[in-house]
Design a protein around this motif. Structure first.
Motif, PDB file in Angstrom:
ATOM      1  N   THR A  48       8.802 110.706  63.714  1.00 29.14           N
ATOM      2  CA  THR A  48       7.919 109.824  64.481  1.00 29.14           C
ATOM      3  C   THR A  48       6.461 110.158  64.190  1.00 29.14           C
ATOM      4  N   THR A  49       6.145 111.446  64.191  1.00 26.14           N
ATOM      5  CA  THR A  49       4.773 111.875  63.935  1.00 26.14           C
ATOM      6  C   THR A  49       4.288 111.357  62.586  1.00 26.14           C
ATOM      7  N   LYS A  50       5.135 111.508  61.566  1.00 25.10           N
ATOM      8  CA  LYS A  50       4.749 111.053  60.224  1.00 25.10           C
ATOM      9  C   LYS A  50       4.581 109.533  60.194  1.00 25.10           C
ATOM     10  N   LYS A  51       5.551 108.834  60.763  1.00 25.18           N
ATOM     11  CA  LYS A  51       5.519 107.373  60.762  1.00 25.18           C
ATOM     12  C   LYS A  51       4.246 106.850  61.435  1.00 25.18           C
ATOM     13  N   ILE A  52       3.955 107.394  62.612  1.00 22.97           N
ATOM     14  CA  ILE A  52       2.788 106.932  63.364  1.00 22.97           C
ATOM     15  C   ILE A  52       1.478 107.319  62.674  1.00 22.97           C
ATOM     16  N   THR A  53       1.365 108.565  62.225  1.00 23.66           N
ATOM     17  CA  THR A  53       0.112 108.972  61.578  1.00 23.66           C
ATOM     18  C   THR A  53      -0.112 108.208  60.271  1.00 23.66           C
ATOM     19  N   ASP A  54       0.955 107.974  59.512  1.00 17.82           N
ATOM     20  CA  ASP A  54       0.818 107.186  58.278  1.00 17.82           C
ATOM     21  C   ASP A  54       0.332 105.773  58.573  1.00 17.82           C
ATOM     22  N   LYS A  55       0.946 105.146  59.577  1.00 17.58           N
ATOM     23  CA  LYS A  55       0.541 103.785  59.960  1.00 17.58           C
ATOM     24  C   LYS A  55      -0.922 103.769  60.395  1.00 17.58           C
ATOM     25  N   CYS A  56      -1.287 104.748  61.235  1.00 19.61           N
ATOM     26  CA  CYS A  56      -2.664 104.815  61.733  1.00 19.61           C
ATOM     27  C   CYS A  56      -3.644 104.968  60.583  1.00 19.61           C
ATOM     28  N   ASN A  57      -3.276 105.810  59.614  1.00 24.00           N
ATOM     29  CA  ASN A  57      -4.149 106.007  58.467  1.00 24.00           C
ATOM     30  C   ASN A  57      -4.289 104.739  57.632  1.00 24.00           C
ATOM     31  N   SER A  58      -3.177 104.049  57.391  1.00 25.26           N
ATOM     32  CA  SER A  58      -3.242 102.823  56.580  1.00 25.26           C
ATOM     33  C   SER A  58      -4.081 101.751  57.247  1.00 25.26           C
ATOM     34  N   TYR A  59      -4.016 101.689  58.571  1.00 22.61           N
ATOM     35  CA  TYR A  59      -4.720 100.618  59.281  1.00 22.61           C
ATOM     36  C   TYR A  59      -5.999 101.096  59.951  1.00 22.61           C
ATOM     37  N   ASN A  60      -6.409 102.329  59.643  1.00 22.30           N
ATOM     38  CA  ASN A  60      -7.629 102.895  60.224  1.00 22.30           C
ATOM     39  C   ASN A  60      -7.665 102.857  61.746  1.00 22.30           C
ATOM     40  N   VAL A  61      -6.562 103.243  62.350  1.00 21.55           N
ATOM     41  CA  VAL A  61      -6.513 103.324  63.810  1.00 21.55           C
ATOM     42  C   VAL A  61      -6.595 104.802  64.182  1.00 21.55           C
ATOM     43  N   PRO A  62      -7.543 105.172  65.059  1.00 18.50           N
ATOM     44  CA  PRO A  62      -7.610 106.589  65.447  1.00 18.50           C
ATOM     45  C   PRO A  62      -6.345 107.021  66.176  1.00 18.50           C
TER      46      PRO A  62
END
Length: 100
Positions: A48-62
């Motif tokens: 979950t941590t990887k999935k969420i952080t990857d998504k946040c990084n791709s979409y520039n969401v803090p």
């Protein structure tokens, strides 16, 4: 970091219906560009941590990591929550300052 401050602010955002909780829904909001900030519990699974952080990084969401899922859930008056997405710029900005 004063946990009471960010938790009560998150509670306020929840009552204003400006948050969504849960992994799938949060990912959906990140993709749609509605998520302004993601709160992730420190005890989320590695997956979950990887999935969420990857998504946040791709979409520039803090993305901010908070103590644990119980604190996150308690803040919004629910059981344990691993991921919470804030959908409001104002709440997100204020929370970021409290969580820094």
């Amino acid at each position: 970091m004063n946990s009471n401050q960010w938790m009560s602010l998150l509670g306020l955002a929840n009552r204003a219906r400006k948050i969504i909780s849960g992994e799938e829904l949060s990912v959906k909001e990140i993709r749609s560009g509605k998520a302004k900030l993601i709160l992730l519990s420190a005890d989320a699974s590695a997956n979950t941590t990887k999935k969420i952080t990857d998504k946040c990084n791709s979409y520039n969401v803090p993305c901010k990591v908070v103590q644990d899922r119980y604190q996150l859930g308690q803040a919004i008056g629910k059981d344990a929550r691993v991921v919470v997405a804030l959908l409001d710029e104002g709440f997100a900005k204020k929370l970021l300052t409290l969580l820094d």
